[in-house]
Design a protein around this motif. Structure first.
Motif, PDB file in Angstrom:
ATOM      1  N   GLY A 123      37.862  10.931 -80.534  1.00  0.00           N
ATOM      2  CA  GLY A 123      36.949  10.391 -81.621  1.00  0.00           C
ATOM      3  C   GLY A 123      35.578  10.242 -81.441  1.00  0.00           C
ATOM      4  O   GLY A 123      34.801   9.607 -82.079  1.00  0.00           O
ATOM      5  N   LEU A 124      34.868  11.013 -80.256  1.00  0.00           N
ATOM      6  CA  LEU A 124      33.628  10.628 -79.814  1.00  0.00           C
ATOM      7  C   LEU A 124      33.034  11.812 -80.843  1.00  0.00           C
ATOM      8  O   LEU A 124      31.700  11.514 -80.707  1.00  0.00           O
ATOM      9  N   GLY A 126      33.231  14.050 -84.423  1.00  0.00           N
ATOM     10  CA  GLY A 126      33.655  14.445 -85.761  1.00  0.00           C
ATOM     11  C   GLY A 126      34.295  15.776 -85.978  1.00  0.00           C
ATOM     12  O   GLY A 126      33.939  16.637 -85.377  1.00  0.00           O
ATOM     13  N   VAL A 138      43.374   4.485 -74.895  1.00  0.00           N
ATOM     14  CA  VAL A 138      42.810   5.904 -74.522  1.00  0.00           C
ATOM     15  C   VAL A 138      42.239   5.637 -73.115  1.00  0.00           C
ATOM     16  O   VAL A 138      41.039   4.869 -73.223  1.00  0.00           O
ATOM     17  N   ARG A 164      39.017  -3.561 -71.212  1.00  0.00           N
ATOM     18  CA  ARG A 164      40.426  -3.457 -71.433  1.00  0.00           C
ATOM     19  C   ARG A 164      41.286  -5.004 -71.247  1.00  0.00           C
ATOM     20  O   ARG A 164      42.529  -4.923 -71.176  1.00  0.00           O
TER      21      ARG A 164
ATOM     22  N   PRO B  72      29.551   5.289 -75.367  1.00  0.00           N
ATOM     23  CA  PRO B  72      31.030   5.560 -76.136  1.00  0.00           C
ATOM     24  C   PRO B  72      32.391   5.575 -75.323  1.00  0.00           C
ATOM     25  O   PRO B  72      33.302   5.157 -75.829  1.00  0.00           O
ATOM     26  N   LEU B  76      35.545   3.298 -76.047  1.00  0.00           N
ATOM     27  CA  LEU B  76      36.965   3.780 -75.969  1.00  0.00           C
ATOM     28  C   LEU B  76      37.807   2.741 -75.011  1.00  0.00           C
ATOM     29  O   LEU B  76      38.897   2.623 -75.190  1.00  0.00           O
ATOM     30  N   ARG B 219      30.560   4.823 -84.385  1.00  0.00           N
ATOM     31  CA  ARG B 219      31.558   4.391 -85.206  1.00  0.00           C
ATOM     32  C   ARG B 219      32.865   5.108 -85.015  1.00  0.00           C
ATOM     33  O   ARG B 219      32.647   6.191 -84.231  1.00  0.00           O
ATOM     34  N   ARG B 221      35.416   7.862 -85.677  1.00  0.00           N
ATOM     35  CA  ARG B 221      35.519   9.052 -86.859  1.00  0.00           C
ATOM     36  C   ARG B 221      36.460   8.867 -87.633  1.00  0.00           C
ATOM     37  O   ARG B 221      37.581   8.389 -87.078  1.00  0.00           O
TER      38      ARG B 221
END
Lengths: 274, 231
Positions: A123-124, A126, A138, A164, B72, B76, B219, B221
């Protein structure tokens, strides 16, 4: 090199090469007996421990495969992923499903979109098409970067651990344990003073901190020596045996016979999972 | 809260280890102060307040830029976006208070016939606004150099524009000149009130800008659906 030191190094190298503990003990005992009887220096009799261990591993048909735990539920499902940069299509209709207890290798030539695919899964980045389902937490290990130059390793453990929900002391213990598995003892050096390989060890330790269900590893072994490279794959197999889903981007093919899924992105951006 | 405090702590640790930067942060406002101390004591106060705001903005810009590649991964790892920027702001506000305190003491003992309380307010508002400005620039502009050039333009304009003009009111540190006039020239309380309002509105706008810019950049994605585990 003294016998005891050489034998201890041989024990470590046999473990690294995946030789089972019973066979390793037998090999070490035989070597010790030979050295005692012949009085030869170990380096002259057998050569460096790493080379001898590699020869032993080859002679018994490669590393011992651990007993596979059963495959669990789906942890990562990427469906029909596509990505373009300008007019260039990097990925087109790539799909991958990884269950708990599986290791997937993403392979392909330079520029085939391996890292982009992993970043899309995390998801880093698009995607232009398709979707990704992630079941659970993750851990992500980038190819480079991902650390803070002026922080110590232990502070990195505290930082990621806090995210976490792992208490600081527990994060420090877990970080030290995972570092030891990669033959590294974190000291008082700031990350900017670590060598490239050691910094990647830090990156890898951070990815596994807090036991995430899905591990996305982007060529994490950059700068590793051969011994640490083997340690890395042992860590991957430990994760798999512990029921984690692991995706490794790699261009080194010699471990592919030991992963469960291979996604080849060489074929013009359309992935083929085998 | 624990996550926000951890980010603040690690940001402070990183900043404190850049000793050369810390020395420059401490010394630059002194140069602003000493530059006009000989001929115009009042101007030296105005300039030292601007100098502090400038170095704090620059520190925030570099803190924000150097954290870009790590953020980022922190998202995560379970951090929420607001924890990331609030943690950095907490660290920078703390740093700002520590940097400003010796300058307030310097003015307290070196200058006479000024309103010390109002000068403390200018410094506190500078500590509030400057990190927001630097962090906003770091979030909007991907590289240090662009951010630094914009920051230099802002501070340069702050120095050369007539504070009575309407254009000057659009600048983020206009409040500093306005409250400074109240503190040094003993003008009416209207100057103080206008400065306070300007600082409050500026801080609020910058906070919204930081929140939006961080939110967009970090954000989740839309192609990713996370089932359990991540916020």
């Amino acid at each position: 090199m003294r016998h005891e030191i050489w034998l201890a190094a041989l024990t470590d190298e046999l473990r690294r090469h995946g030789v089972g503990p019973d066979l390793a003990a037998h090999v070490v005992a035989e070597a010790a007996g030979h050295l005692r009887d012949s009085g030869e220096p170990p380096l002259r009799a057998f050569g460096p421990p790493s080379a001898y261990a590699a020869a032993v591993a080859d002679s018994v048909g490669g590393p011992a495969l651990s007993t596979r735990s059963s495959v669990g539920p789906v942890r990562l499902r990427a469906v029909d992923i596509s990505k373009r940069y300008g007019r260039r299509t990097v990925l087109s209709g790539v799909s991958l499903t990884v269950h708990a207890g599986q290791v997937a290798a993403v392979v392909g030539a330079n520029g085939s979109g391996k890292s982009t695919f992993l970043r899309i899964c995390a998801g880093l980045v698009g995607a232009d098409g398709g979707h990704v389902e992630l079941h659970g937490t993750v851990g992500y290990c980038p190819q480079a970067g991902g650390t803070a130059d002026f922080l110590l390793a232990e502070e990195h453990f505290a930082l990621i651990g806090a995210g976490r929900g792992v208490p600081r002391s527990a994060a420090a213990r877990e970080g030290a344990r995972r570092a030891a598995a990669l033959d590294w003892v974190p000291g008082d050096a700031q990350a900017r003073h670590l060598s490239g390989g050691t910094r990647q060890k830090l990156n890898l330790v951070l990815a596994g901190l807090g036991d995430p269900e899905v591990l996305l590893l982007d060529e994490p072994y950059q700068g590793f020596d051969r011994g640490t490279y083997l340690d890395f794959w042992h860590e991957v197999w430990r994760w798999r045996d512990a029921g984690r889903a692991v995706v490794v981007v790699t261009h080194l093919l010699n471990q592919l016979d030991r992963v469960d899924i291979v996604l080849d992105l060489s074929a013009g951006g359309a992935g083929v999972a085998a | 809260m624990n996550q926000t405090m951890t980010i603040a702590e690690m940001t402070l640790r990183e900043t404190v280890r850049r000793r050369g930067v810390l020395v420059l942060l401490l010394v630059l406002p002194l140069a602003f102060y000493l530059g006009r101390r000989g001929d115009h004591l009042g101007q030296s106060i105005r300039f030292v307040c601007l100098g502090l705001a400038w170095v704090l903005s620059a520190a925030a810009l570099f803190v924000g830029s150097s954290a870009r590649s790590l953020e980022p991964r922190l998202r995560l790892s379970g951090y929420r976006t607001h924890q990331l920027f609030l943690g950095r702001l907490l660290a920078l506000w703390t740093l700002g208070l520590l940097l400003s305190a010796p300058y307030f003491l310097l003015i307290r003992f070196d200058q006479h016939n000024v309103r010390y309380g109002a000068i403390a307010v200018i410094m506190l508002l500078g500590v509030l606004v400057a990190p927001l400005l630097g962090l906003a620039l770091s979030a909007l502009l991907p590289r240090d150099l662009e951010g630094m050039l914009v920051l230099m333009t802002v501070v340069g304009l702050q120095m050369i524009l007539d504070p009575a003009g309407n254009a000057a009111r659009l600048l983020p540190f206009w409040f500093s000149r306005e409250i400074g006039t109240y503190a040094i020239d003993h003008t009416s309380v209207g100057y103080f009130d206008r400065g306070l309002l300007h600082a409050a509105v500026t801080a609020l706008l910058l906070l919204v800008l930081v929140a939006v810019a961080f939110g967009v950049r970090l954000r989740r994605r839309p192609h990713v659906k996370i089932v359990g585990g991540l916020s």
